[in-house]
Design a protein around this motif. Structure first.
Motif, PDB file in Angstrom:
ATOM      1  N   PRO A 176       0.811  -1.228   0.000  1.00 47.40           N
ATOM      2  CA  PRO A 176       0.000   0.000   0.000  1.00 47.40           C
ATOM      3  C   PRO A 176       0.842   1.274   0.000  1.00 47.40           C
ATOM      4  CG  PRO A 176       0.061  -0.956   2.192  1.00 47.40           C
ATOM      5  CD  PRO A 176       0.748  -1.940   1.286  1.00 47.40           C
ATOM      6  N   THR A 177       0.270   2.336  -0.520  1.00 46.93           N
ATOM      7  CA  THR A 177       0.940   3.631  -0.514  1.00 46.93           C
ATOM      8  C   THR A 177       0.556   4.469   0.700  1.00 46.93           C
ATOM      9  OG1 THR A 177      -0.813   4.689  -1.806  1.00 46.93           O
ATOM     10  CG2 THR A 177       0.977   3.641  -3.040  1.00 46.93           C
ATOM     11  N   SER A 178      -0.415   4.012   1.455  1.00 48.70           N
ATOM     12  CA  SER A 178      -0.860   4.735   2.648  1.00 48.70           C
ATOM     13  C   SER A 178      -0.917   3.789   3.840  1.00 48.70           C
ATOM     14  CB  SER A 178      -2.245   5.353   2.418  1.00 48.70           C
ATOM     15  OG  SER A 178      -2.182   6.387   1.468  1.00 48.70           O
ATOM     16  N   PRO A 179      -0.679   4.328   5.044  1.00 49.86           N
ATOM     17  CA  PRO A 179      -0.317   5.724   5.316  1.00 49.86           C
ATOM     18  C   PRO A 179       1.115   6.022   4.854  1.00 49.86           C
ATOM     19  CG  PRO A 179      -0.174   4.438   7.326  1.00 49.86           C
ATOM     20  CD  PRO A 179      -0.752   3.525   6.291  1.00 49.86           C
ATOM     21  N   ALA A 180       1.367   7.261   4.544  1.00 50.86           N
ATOM     22  CA  ALA A 180       2.677   7.648   4.020  1.00 50.86           C
ATOM     23  C   ALA A 180       3.795   7.344   5.015  1.00 50.86           C
ATOM     24  CB  ALA A 180       2.681   9.131   3.669  1.00 50.86           C
ATOM     25  N   TRP A 181       3.456   7.358   6.315  1.00 54.33           N
ATOM     26  CA  TRP A 181       4.449   7.136   7.362  1.00 54.33           C
ATOM     27  C   TRP A 181       4.515   5.665   7.789  1.00 54.33           C
ATOM     28  CZ3 TRP A 181       1.510   4.919  11.039  1.00 54.33           C
ATOM     29  CH2 TRP A 181       0.168   5.287  11.120  1.00 54.33           C
ATOM     30  N   GLY A 182       3.797   4.785   7.117  1.00 51.91           N
ATOM     31  CA  GLY A 182       3.709   3.395   7.537  1.00 51.91           C
ATOM     32  C   GLY A 182       5.049   2.688   7.602  1.00 51.91           C
ATOM     33  N   TYR A 183       5.844   2.798   6.538  1.00 49.28           N
ATOM     34  CA  TYR A 183       7.143   2.124   6.518  1.00 49.28           C
ATOM     35  C   TYR A 183       8.072   2.731   7.566  1.00 49.28           C
ATOM     36  CZ  TYR A 183      11.193  -0.341   4.696  1.00 49.28           C
ATOM     37  OH  TYR A 183      12.284  -1.164   4.577  1.00 49.28           O
ATOM     38  N   ARG A 184       7.975   4.017   7.747  1.00 49.51           N
ATOM     39  CA  ARG A 184       8.791   4.685   8.764  1.00 49.51           C
ATOM     40  C   ARG A 184       8.493   4.092  10.144  1.00 49.51           C
ATOM     41  NH1 ARG A 184       8.716  11.231  10.043  1.00 49.51           N
ATOM     42  NH2 ARG A 184      10.708  11.256  11.175  1.00 49.51           N
ATOM     43  N   PHE A 185       7.221   3.905  10.448  1.00 48.43           N
ATOM     44  CA  PHE A 185       6.816   3.373  11.748  1.00 48.43           C
ATOM     45  C   PHE A 185       7.247   1.924  11.921  1.00 48.43           C
ATOM     46  CE2 PHE A 185       3.626   1.035  14.226  1.00 48.43           C
ATOM     47  CZ  PHE A 185       3.762   1.667  15.453  1.00 48.43           C
ATOM     48  N   THR A 186       6.956   1.088  10.929  1.00 45.14           N
ATOM     49  CA  THR A 186       7.240  -0.344  11.087  1.00 45.14           C
ATOM     50  C   THR A 186       8.728  -0.632  11.177  1.00 45.14           C
ATOM     51  OG1 THR A 186       7.184  -0.761   8.681  1.00 45.14           O
ATOM     52  CG2 THR A 186       5.118  -1.012   9.901  1.00 45.14           C
ATOM     53  N   GLN A 187       9.555   0.086  10.408  1.00 46.90           N
ATOM     54  CA  GLN A 187      10.979  -0.221  10.441  1.00 46.90           C
ATOM     55  C   GLN A 187      11.672   0.390  11.655  1.00 46.90           C
ATOM     56  OE1 GLN A 187      11.866  -2.781   8.504  1.00 46.90           O
ATOM     57  NE2 GLN A 187       9.667  -2.516   8.250  1.00 46.90           N
ATOM     58  N   GLY A 188      11.155   1.517  12.140  1.00 43.84           N
ATOM     59  CA  GLY A 188      11.649   2.028  13.421  1.00 43.84           C
ATOM     60  C   GLY A 188      11.343   1.030  14.531  1.00 43.84           C
ATOM     61  N   LEU A 189      10.119   0.494  14.512  1.00 40.71           N
ATOM     62  CA  LEU A 189       9.709  -0.503  15.494  1.00 40.71           C
ATOM     63  C   LEU A 189      10.519  -1.786  15.348  1.00 40.71           C
ATOM     64  CD1 LEU A 189       7.585  -0.805  17.747  1.00 40.71           C
ATOM     65  CD2 LEU A 189       6.025  -1.759  16.032  1.00 40.71           C
ATOM     66  N   HIS A 190      10.832  -2.149  14.119  1.00 39.96           N
ATOM     67  CA  HIS A 190      11.607  -3.363  13.857  1.00 39.96           C
ATOM     68  C   HIS A 190      12.979  -3.289  14.526  1.00 39.96           C
ATOM     69  CE1 HIS A 190      13.082  -6.840  11.634  1.00 39.96           C
ATOM     70  NE2 HIS A 190      14.134  -6.133  11.260  1.00 39.96           N
ATOM     71  N   VAL A 191      13.672  -2.198  14.325  1.00 40.57           N
ATOM     72  CA  VAL A 191      15.014  -2.058  14.883  1.00 40.57           C
ATOM     73  C   VAL A 191      14.968  -1.934  16.404  1.00 40.57           C
ATOM     74  CG1 VAL A 191      17.049  -0.559  14.972  1.00 40.57           C
ATOM     75  CG2 VAL A 191      15.993  -1.112  12.775  1.00 40.57           C
ATOM     76  N   VAL A 192      14.017  -1.165  16.921  1.00 41.01           N
ATOM     77  CA  VAL A 192      13.910  -0.993  18.373  1.00 41.01           C
ATOM     78  C   VAL A 192      13.629  -2.325  19.068  1.00 41.01           C
ATOM     79  CG1 VAL A 192      12.494   0.003  20.209  1.00 41.01           C
ATOM     80  CG2 VAL A 192      13.288   1.440  18.349  1.00 41.01           C
ATOM     81  N   THR A 193      12.659  -3.085  18.558  1.00 40.17           N
ATOM     82  CA  THR A 193      12.347  -4.368  19.200  1.00 40.17           C
ATOM     83  C   THR A 193      13.499  -5.356  19.048  1.00 40.17           C
ATOM     84  OG1 THR A 193      11.125  -5.022  17.188  1.00 40.17           O
ATOM     85  CG2 THR A 193       9.847  -4.166  19.053  1.00 40.17           C
ATOM     86  N   GLY A 194      14.261  -5.243  17.964  1.00 43.63           N
ATOM     87  CA  GLY A 194      15.442  -6.084  17.826  1.00 43.63           C
ATOM     88  C   GLY A 194      16.447  -5.817  18.932  1.00 43.63           C
ATOM     89  N   TYR A 195      16.677  -4.545  19.248  1.00 40.89           N
ATOM     90  CA  TYR A 195      17.577  -4.200  20.341  1.00 40.89           C
ATOM     91  C   TYR A 195      17.002  -4.628  21.695  1.00 40.89           C
ATOM     92  CZ  TYR A 195      20.965  -1.427  17.667  1.00 40.89           C
ATOM     93  OH  TYR A 195      21.969  -1.030  16.820  1.00 40.89           O
ATOM     94  N   VAL A 196      15.698  -4.468  21.863  1.00 41.44           N
ATOM     95  CA  VAL A 196      15.061  -4.839  23.123  1.00 41.44           C
ATOM     96  C   VAL A 196      15.222  -6.333  23.404  1.00 41.44           C
ATOM     97  CG1 VAL A 196      12.794  -5.114  24.229  1.00 41.44           C
ATOM     98  CG2 VAL A 196      13.416  -2.933  23.210  1.00 41.44           C
ATOM     99  N   CYS A 197      15.236  -7.131  22.353  1.00 45.03           N
ATOM    100  CA  CYS A 197      15.380  -8.579  22.528  1.00 45.03           C
ATOM    101  C   CYS A 197      16.702  -8.952  23.190  1.00 45.03           C
ATOM    102  CB  CYS A 197      15.288  -9.294  21.175  1.00 45.03           C
ATOM    103  SG  CYS A 197      13.606  -9.414  20.517  1.00 45.03           S
ATOM    104  N   VAL A 198      17.718  -8.106  23.072  1.00 42.99           N
ATOM    105  CA  VAL A 198      19.043  -8.459  23.599  1.00 42.99           C
ATOM    106  C   VAL A 198      19.024  -8.626  25.114  1.00 42.99           C
ATOM    107  CG1 VAL A 198      21.449  -7.754  23.807  1.00 42.99           C
ATOM    108  CG2 VAL A 198      20.227  -7.416  21.648  1.00 42.99           C
ATOM    109  N   PRO A 199      18.627  -7.597  25.911  1.00 40.06           N
ATOM    110  CA  PRO A 199      18.618  -7.819  27.368  1.00 40.06           C
ATOM    111  C   PRO A 199      17.598  -8.866  27.794  1.00 40.06           C
ATOM    112  CG  PRO A 199      17.595  -5.704  26.822  1.00 40.06           C
ATOM    113  CD  PRO A 199      18.245  -6.212  25.574  1.00 40.06           C
ATOM    114  N   LEU A 200      16.467  -8.936  27.103  1.00 40.16           N
ATOM    115  CA  LEU A 200      15.460  -9.924  27.472  1.00 40.16           C
ATOM    116  C   LEU A 200      15.965 -11.348  27.250  1.00 40.16           C
ATOM    117  CD1 LEU A 200      12.204  -8.292  26.010  1.00 40.16           C
ATOM    118  CD2 LEU A 200      13.040  -8.259  28.363  1.00 40.16           C
ATOM    119  N   LEU A 201      16.634 -11.576  26.135  1.00 40.09           N
ATOM    120  CA  LEU A 201      17.157 -12.911  25.855  1.00 40.09           C
ATOM    121  C   LEU A 201      18.256 -13.287  26.839  1.00 40.09           C
ATOM    122  CD1 LEU A 201      17.140 -15.392  24.017  1.00 40.09           C
ATOM    123  CD2 LEU A 201      18.795 -14.229  22.538  1.00 40.09           C
TER     124      LEU A 201
END
Length: 387
Positions: A58-83
């Motif tokens: 999809p082309t909308s929302p325009a900020w969709g990819y920005r949100f999902t990939q920011g979340l992707h990297v953040v949750t990847g880092y969060v997994c480190v202390p949790l693991l």
């Protein structure tokens, strides 16, 4: 101490009451949620970069990819202390003697195998993710390797949860200080309570968020020490690949530059002055990268759908975009029909009121809503309507 006095630890040597299903299940729940979010947002990026997906991106929302990939990297880092905490709470079981009964032994081996695969895949995902963020690429293709690793990790996680589900349900249904599921040896109090360990783990996960989220959230950039991009760069935007790195110096800024539009044997050649003479439109759109960083800007240029009308592009046709770059990946990309026909998609000539900097794609570049940064092609020289 002589070698004869050295022995392999036994499970009952670990007496801390923190090595408990009550703690492991709660940290494991947080870890499972983080893993799932990281996995799903990674699938979104893979979908966005697929040239001909079964379901159009999809082309909308325009900020969709920005949100999902920011979340992707953040949750990847969060997994480190949790693991790390999760592994610490359960590692005494690695020294336990396997049961003799075949059904119990099968479950035990399956549990250990799933943990081994999960840890190995997680380390691989973290390592490849970090080298991608720092733009140091290993001698294999990052995207398919990271994608395959994600499926292996999530598969191992699902197997592990399935094997341990009865214990997890029982542990989460009791108070965290309940000892009903503990090993008989796990009685040592120590200096940290179970709730204290969980709070400390939560704080560590929160620090991981703050240390990385600034790549996507501008007002966190002062505290995000692990964010790979500060938001600084020419015209207020970061640069991943410079004009020098792409090998376009002397090409993109050549006075005889032209853009060629192609469809069904017909060609239209335009200079940059010709492009500037066409109706100009402004769109405020983010540019977002799979590495997790993003920034918003106001872009000015020609609507892609209007530009390609000059070669009678038919509705529903994709467009092949070719760049002047001579080095690096994504010199040729495909702009799918839904992006071409979205009025917000521009062949941009300026950003934030200024002529595009050479490092941002001068003389012109693609900018489209909800599209990965690697596909927002810079230094465009040719647009070919797919037939």
């Amino acid at each position: 101490m002589s070698p004869a006095d050295v022995r392999v630890p036994r499970e009952d040597d670990f007496t801390s009451r923190l090595h408990s299903p009550a703690v492991a299940s709660r940290v494991g729940l947080w870890l499972g949620i983080s893993f799932a979010v990281c996995f799903l947002t990674g699938l979104v990026s893979h979908w966005a970069q697929t040239t001909d997906p079964l379901v159009p991106f999809p082309t909308s929302p325009a900020w969709g990819y920005r949100f999902t990939q920011g979340l992707h990297v953040v949750t990847g880092y969060v997994c480190v202390p949790l693991l790390l905490v999760k592994l610490w709470t359960v590692y005494p079981k690695l020294f336990g003697r396997p049961p003799r009964a075949l059904p119990a032994l099968t479950l035990e081996l399956l549990e250990r195998a799933s943990i081994g695969v999960l840890v190995g895949a997680s380390v691989f995902q973290l390592a490849t993710g970090l080298v991608n963020v720092t733009q140091w690429y290993p001698p294999f293709s990052f995207r398919p390797a990271h994608y395959a690793g994600a499926w292996i990790a999530i598969g191992a996680l699902v197997v592990h949860v399935a094997v341990k589900l009865p214990t997890i349900r029982a542990a989460l249904g009791r108070d965290v200080d309940d000892t009903a599921l503990d090993r008989p040896e796990a009685v040592a109090e120590g200096s940290l309570s179970r709730r204290g360990l969980l709070r400390t783990t939560g704080v560590a996960a929160g620090v991981a968020v703050l240390a990385t989220a600034g790549a996507t959230v501008p007002w966190l950039r002062r505290v995000s020490v692990l964010a790979v991009r500060t938001g600084e760069g020419p015209q207020g935007l970061p640069v991943n690949r410079s004009a020098q790195a792409a090998g376009v110096l002397g090409l993109a800024d050549a006075p005889d530059y032209t853009l060629v539009l192609v469809h069904a044997g017909r060609e239209v050649t335009l200079t940059r002055d010709d492009l500037l003479a066409l109706p100009q439109h402004e769109e405020t759109l983010p540019i977002a990268c799979v590495e997790g960083w993003s920034a918003s800007a106001t872009w000015t240029g020609v609507r892609m759908v209007d530009l390609l009308a000059q070669v009678d592009r038919p509705s529903g046709a994709d467009v092949v975009v070719r760049s002047l770059q001579t080095r690096g990946a994504f010199a040729t990309t495909t702009l799918q029909a839904q992006f071409v026909e979205d009025d917000r998609t521009l062949l941009a000539l300026a950003v934030n009121g200024e002529t595009l900097d050479l490092d941002h794609g001068f003389p012109c570049r693609v900018i489209a809503p909800n599209r990965p940064g690697v596909l927002q092609t810079k230094w465009v020289t040719r647009l070919e309507v797919a037939t």
